[in-house]
Design a protein around this motif. Structure first.
Motif, mmCIF file in Angstrom:
data_model
loop_
_atom_site.group_PDB
_atom_site.id
_atom_site.type_symbol
_atom_site.label_atom_id
_atom_site.label_comp_id
_atom_site.label_asym_id
_atom_site.label_seq_id
_atom_site.Cartn_x
_atom_site.Cartn_y
_atom_site.Cartn_z
ATOM 1 N N ASP A 175 0.830 -1.209 0.000
ATOM 2 C CA ASP A 175 0.000 0.000 0.000
ATOM 3 C C ASP A 175 0.863 1.258 0.000
ATOM 4 N N GLU A 176 2.016 1.183 0.628
ATOM 5 C CA GLU A 176 2.946 2.312 0.694
ATOM 6 C C GLU A 176 4.152 2.047 -0.211
ATOM 7 N N SER A 177 3.874 1.564 -1.426
ATOM 8 C CA SER A 177 4.939 1.128 -2.334
ATOM 9 C C SER A 177 5.924 2.238 -2.686
ATOM 10 N N ASP A 178 5.467 3.495 -2.705
ATOM 11 C CA ASP A 178 6.382 4.595 -3.018
ATOM 12 C C ASP A 178 7.351 4.867 -1.867
ATOM 13 N N GLU A 179 7.080 4.300 -0.684
ATOM 14 C CA GLU A 179 7.921 4.508 0.487
ATOM 15 C C GLU A 179 8.774 3.288 0.837
ATOM 16 N N HIS A 180 8.762 2.242 0.002
ATOM 17 C CA HIS A 180 9.489 1.011 0.296
ATOM 18 C C HIS A 180 10.152 0.451 -0.957
ATOM 19 N N GLN A 181 11.213 -0.311 -0.746
ATOM 20 C CA GLN A 181 11.825 -1.073 -1.832
ATOM 21 C C GLN A 181 12.654 -2.201 -1.236
ATOM 22 N N PHE A 182 12.477 -3.405 -1.807
ATOM 23 C CA PHE A 182 13.334 -4.530 -1.476
ATOM 24 C C PHE A 182 14.550 -4.497 -2.389
ATOM 25 N N PHE A 183 15.684 -4.871 -1.820
ATOM 26 C CA PHE A 183 16.916 -5.021 -2.579
ATOM 27 C C PHE A 183 17.404 -6.450 -2.379
ATOM 28 N N TYR A 184 17.950 -7.038 -3.435
ATOM 29 C CA TYR A 184 18.464 -8.400 -3.396
ATOM 30 C C TYR A 184 19.970 -8.317 -3.623
ATOM 31 N N PRO A 240 10.961 0.119 -8.836
ATOM 32 C CA PRO A 240 10.871 -1.210 -8.213
ATOM 33 C C PRO A 240 10.345 -1.164 -6.784
ATOM 34 N N LEU A 241 9.501 -2.132 -6.459
ATOM 35 C CA LEU A 241 9.063 -2.390 -5.089
ATOM 36 C C LEU A 241 9.753 -3.661 -4.606
ATOM 37 N N GLY A 242 9.529 -4.769 -5.313
ATOM 38 C CA GLY A 242 10.281 -5.976 -5.036
ATOM 39 C C GLY A 242 9.635 -7.012 -4.149
ATOM 40 N N THR A 243 8.341 -6.904 -3.868
ATOM 41 C CA THR A 243 7.691 -7.969 -3.100
ATOM 42 C C THR A 243 7.521 -9.219 -3.953
ATOM 43 N N THR A 244 7.605 -9.071 -5.279
ATOM 44 C CA THR A 244 7.662 -10.204 -6.195
ATOM 45 C C THR A 244 8.830 -9.981 -7.145
ATOM 46 N N PHE A 245 9.386 -11.098 -7.642
ATOM 47 C CA PHE A 245 10.570 -11.018 -8.493
ATOM 48 C C PHE A 245 10.780 -12.378 -9.162
#
Length: 184
Positions: free
Chosen positions: A104-113, A134-139
């Motif tokens: 819901d707050e995708s503009d405030e979060h990002q996953f990094f691998y 990128p958000l990154g909850t799926t990849f």
């Protein structure tokens, strides 16, 4: 003389209390940091291999117990996996799905691998914020040649977007988990 001292003290107290009033200020809304006790990465193969689960669970948070880290199996060389990340707060019953809040707050979060140089895998984002960042909850994760190394998932709150990766993302770390992974 005592009257003057009493009058001066009363005047000083009145000025102090009046000047400290902030009735005209609008209180700032604080978005409390999410409590994340469990991070689960599910890797579903495109072919016929087994689903691989990577999980870290730390039910006492900053308490004395170390997180429990599990990897359910090895990746298959040449296989492409659809990855998803689930975040839970298991300090409440029923457990709260923090993944929904992050999305819901995708503009405030990002996953990094982060992939160790000894591990032959590559990743690609498949979930994005409303601005296409990128958000990154799926990849997707593609397993290359047989190898072993660490795979780290880092959730950053309020990163700079767009960015060139974790090194220039800024923000604050909400969650981080490192797994020892083998490609066979």
């Amino acid at each position: 003389m005592n009257t003057v001292k009493l009058f001066t003290a009363a005047l000083f107290a009145t000025v102090l209390f009046t000047s400290c009033s902030s009735d005209d200020d609008t209180p700032e809304i604080v978005n409390e940091e999410e409590v994340i006790t469990t991070l689960t990465v599910t890797l579903t193969p495109s072919g016929t291999g087994d689903v691989i689960t990577l999980q870290t669970q730390d039910l006492d948070g900053d308490g004395p117990d170390d997180p429990v880290i599990t990897v359910s199996g090895n990746l298959i060389s040449g296989e492409v996996y659809q990855g998803s990340i689930e975040l839970l707060n298991e300090t409440v019953d029923p457990a709260e799905d923090i993944t929904e809040e992050v999305e819901d707050e995708s503009d405030e979060h990002q996953f990094f691998y982060t992939v160790a140089s000894t591990l032959d895998v590559s990743t690609e984002y498949t979930s994005f914020d409303d601005d296409g960042n990128p958000l990154g909850t799926t990849f997707t994760l593609t397993a290359g040649a047989a190898s072993t190394g660490n795979l780290t998932f880092t959730l950053i709150h309020e990163p700079t977007k767009p960015n060139d990766g974790l090194t220039d993302a800024g923000g604050e770390t909400d969650a981080e988990a490192t797994f020892s992974v083998t490609v066979e």
